[in-house]
Design an enzyme around this catalytic site. Structure first.
Site, PDB file in Angstrom:
ATOM      1  N   SER A  55       1.756  44.128 -64.407  1.00  0.00           N
ATOM      2  CA  SER A  55       0.611  44.913 -64.895  1.00  0.00           C
ATOM      3  C   SER A  55       0.983  46.067 -65.821  1.00  0.00           C
ATOM      4  O   SER A  55       0.093  46.664 -66.425  1.00  0.00           O
ATOM      5  CB  SER A  55      -0.179  45.465 -63.716  1.00  0.00           C
ATOM      6  OG  SER A  55      -0.789  44.410 -63.033  1.00  0.00           O
ATOM      7  N   LYS A  58      -0.465  45.857 -69.214  1.00  0.00           N
ATOM      8  CA  LYS A  58      -1.900  45.991 -69.524  1.00  0.00           C
ATOM      9  C   LYS A  58      -2.224  47.059 -70.575  1.00  0.00           C
ATOM     10  O   LYS A  58      -2.990  46.775 -71.504  1.00  0.00           O
ATOM     11  CB  LYS A  58      -2.694  46.196 -68.233  1.00  0.00           C
ATOM     12  CG  LYS A  58      -2.720  44.913 -67.379  1.00  0.00           C
ATOM     13  CD  LYS A  58      -3.292  45.139 -65.986  1.00  0.00           C
ATOM     14  CE  LYS A  58      -3.287  43.838 -65.181  1.00  0.00           C
ATOM     15  NZ  LYS A  58      -3.658  44.046 -63.771  1.00  0.00           N
ATOM     16  N   TYR A 183      -2.340  35.753 -70.549  1.00  0.00           N
ATOM     17  CA  TYR A 183      -2.242  36.741 -69.466  1.00  0.00           C
ATOM     18  C   TYR A 183      -0.975  36.536 -68.616  1.00  0.00           C
ATOM     19  O   TYR A 183      -0.232  37.481 -68.352  1.00  0.00           O
ATOM     20  CB  TYR A 183      -3.507  36.697 -68.598  1.00  0.00           C
ATOM     21  CG  TYR A 183      -3.412  37.642 -67.420  1.00  0.00           C
ATOM     22  CD1 TYR A 183      -3.503  39.027 -67.607  1.00  0.00           C
ATOM     23  CD2 TYR A 183      -3.198  37.172 -66.131  1.00  0.00           C
ATOM     24  CE1 TYR A 183      -3.370  39.908 -66.537  1.00  0.00           C
ATOM     25  CE2 TYR A 183      -3.068  38.046 -65.060  1.00  0.00           C
ATOM     26  CZ  TYR A 183      -3.161  39.411 -65.269  1.00  0.00           C
ATOM     27  OH  TYR A 183      -3.023  40.273 -64.214  1.00  0.00           O
ATOM     28  N   TYR A 235      -4.049  51.760 -59.854  1.00  0.00           N
ATOM     29  CA  TYR A 235      -5.115  51.083 -59.089  1.00  0.00           C
ATOM     30  C   TYR A 235      -5.807  52.030 -58.128  1.00  0.00           C
ATOM     31  O   TYR A 235      -6.057  53.178 -58.465  1.00  0.00           O
ATOM     32  CB  TYR A 235      -4.560  49.858 -58.359  1.00  0.00           C
ATOM     33  CG  TYR A 235      -3.930  48.911 -59.331  1.00  0.00           C
ATOM     34  CD1 TYR A 235      -4.730  48.254 -60.256  1.00  0.00           C
ATOM     35  CD2 TYR A 235      -2.573  48.726 -59.387  1.00  0.00           C
ATOM     36  CE1 TYR A 235      -4.176  47.411 -61.190  1.00  0.00           C
ATOM     37  CE2 TYR A 235      -2.013  47.878 -60.318  1.00  0.00           C
ATOM     38  CZ  TYR A 235      -2.820  47.231 -61.213  1.00  0.00           C
ATOM     39  OH  TYR A 235      -2.279  46.417 -62.126  1.00  0.00           O
ATOM     40  N   VAL A 253       3.542  44.765 -60.160  1.00  0.00           N
ATOM     41  CA  VAL A 253       4.078  44.231 -58.901  1.00  0.00           C
ATOM     42  C   VAL A 253       5.524  43.730 -59.028  1.00  0.00           C
ATOM     43  O   VAL A 253       6.136  43.374 -58.030  1.00  0.00           O
ATOM     44  CB  VAL A 253       3.184  43.119 -58.287  1.00  0.00           C
ATOM     45  CG1 VAL A 253       1.851  43.674 -57.844  1.00  0.00           C
ATOM     46  CG2 VAL A 253       3.007  41.955 -59.234  1.00  0.00           C
TER      47      VAL A 253
HETATM   48  O1  DON Z   1      -2.093  39.137 -62.080  1.00  0.00           O
HETATM   49  C1  DON Z   1      -1.280  39.361 -61.202  1.00  0.00           C
HETATM   50  O2  DON Z   1      -1.556  39.250 -60.031  1.00  0.00           O
HETATM   51  C2  DON Z   1       0.110  39.859 -61.596  1.00  0.00           C
HETATM   52  N1  DON Z   1       0.651  39.066 -62.635  1.00  0.00           N
HETATM   53  C3  DON Z   1       0.075  41.286 -62.037  1.00  0.00           C
HETATM   54  C4  DON Z   1      -0.529  42.198 -61.018  1.00  0.00           C
HETATM   55  C5  DON Z   1       0.122  43.517 -60.939  1.00  0.00           C
HETATM   56  O3  DON Z   1       1.181  43.776 -61.446  1.00  0.00           O
HETATM   57  C6  DON Z   1      -0.553  44.485 -60.090  1.00  0.00           C
HETATM   58  N2  DON Z   1       0.192  45.714 -60.095  1.00  0.00           N
HETATM   59  N3  DON Z   1       0.475  46.506 -59.347  1.00  0.00           N
END
Ligand code: DON
Length: 299
Positions: A55, A58, A183, A235, A253
């Site tokens: 993320s 983003k 994405y 978040y 993540v």
């Molecule tokens: O879309 C997802 O679930 C992951 N590729 C990215 C989510 C993410 O990094 C949330 N961050 N803390």
């Protein structure tokens, strides 16, 4: 180095992400930090370890979409408000005005934004995105981690359902599978703490290269990205982080966090053991310590 020693043991308080199987394979004890100032780069710990951006991509993709379309189009597709919900939540998509994601930092909003990257095909869009990231990180060798990409592609059912829902609600005007290709690729960009620190420094300088002084993207788009990072970047932990650390930041993540001390420094931290909100445990601790030591809190 002190920070790495001091907070290394705290990685035990978190868990690595397992919902993308390939992410579950990394050591939970990793810890690294890089701080970029105009003329220097300081790194310690696992600063050379590569991890996926997830993320953290983003706000960067948002800036490219802003460059491709301008503000009106972007704000037609995504809102400007935090949700207080987890990053992959769908609950408000049904209830919010025109089925528009609340902001581009949650998955739903990021998928809407990924659809706006211009290009003739998903591959062309991904190539443009990579070129933009390489430029901001001042690192021409940044690549996509194919294994993480494949792993997320195979298991990303929740993101698929979000994309299909957005299509049904006419927020997306193209094949959801094509949008997800972009994405999943942006999430799988593989880099190090120093790449994050370099990108953060460009944001700290409102879009200017710390090396050449060249304006790499418009100042007003840097401001928009940083505003979203402050309000939604961590978040449903964004309020707590604003109080504790007080700088624009974006987590992923994969364990990375990109922190921006406006005008002063760009910070990249890594620690794949995450808290319950999906944010790096040791990453937050190191950022708090740095913020206290160097009085980085912008509030
Ligand atoms: O879309 C997802 O679930 C992951 N590729 C990215 C989510 C993410 O990094 C949330 N961050 N803390």
């Amino acid at each position: 180095m002190e920070l790495v020693k001091k907070y290394g043991p705290s990685s035990r308080d978190g868990k690595v992400a397992t919902y993308i199987p390939e992410l579950a394979k990394v050591s939970p004890d990793g810890i690294g930090i890089c701080v970029r100032r105009q003329d220097s780069l300081y790194c310690a710990g696992d600063a050379n370890v590569k991890f996926t951006m997830q993320s953290v991509s983003k706000p960067i993709v948002l800036i490219l979409a802003l460059m491709d379309w301008g503000m009106d189009k972007i704000f037609e597709k995504v809102g400007k408000e935090p949700t207080g919900d987890p990053f992959n939540s769908m609950i408000r998509l049904e209830t919010y005005e025109k089925h528009k994601p609340f902001n581009p930092m949650i998955n739903a909003g990021a998928i809407s934004i990924a659809a706006l990257i211009k290009g003739d095909s998903p591959a062309h869009k991904i190539e443009r995105l990579l070129a933009f990231m390489r430029k901001i990180a001042h690192n021409p060798s940044i690549e996509i981690d194919r294994r993480v990409y494949q792993s997320e592609k195979e298991t990303g059912h929740r993101n698929r359902s979000i994309a299909h829902f957005l299509r049904a609600m006419e927020n997306l005007d193209q094949d959801p599978n094509d949008v997800l290709e972009v994405y999943f690729s942006q999430c799988s960009v593989s880099l190090t703490c120093s790449d994050l620190a370099n990108m953060a420094m460009v944001l700290a300088l409102d879009g200017k290269s710390y090396e050449t002084g060249e304006q790499l993207f418009p100042r007003e788009y840097a401001k928009i990205a940083k505003a979203y990072m402050v309000t939604c970047g961590m978040y449903d932990g964004s309020g707590e982080f604003a109080i504790q650390v007080g700088i624009p930041a974006k987590s992923g993540v994969g364990g990375g966090i990109m922190g921006v001390a406006p005008g002063r420094m760009g910070i990249g931290v890594y620690g794949p053991a995450l808290d319950s909100k999906g944010n790096s445990v040791v990453g937050i601790k190191m950022l708090k310590d740095l913020s206290d030591t160097y009085d980085l809190n912008i509030f």
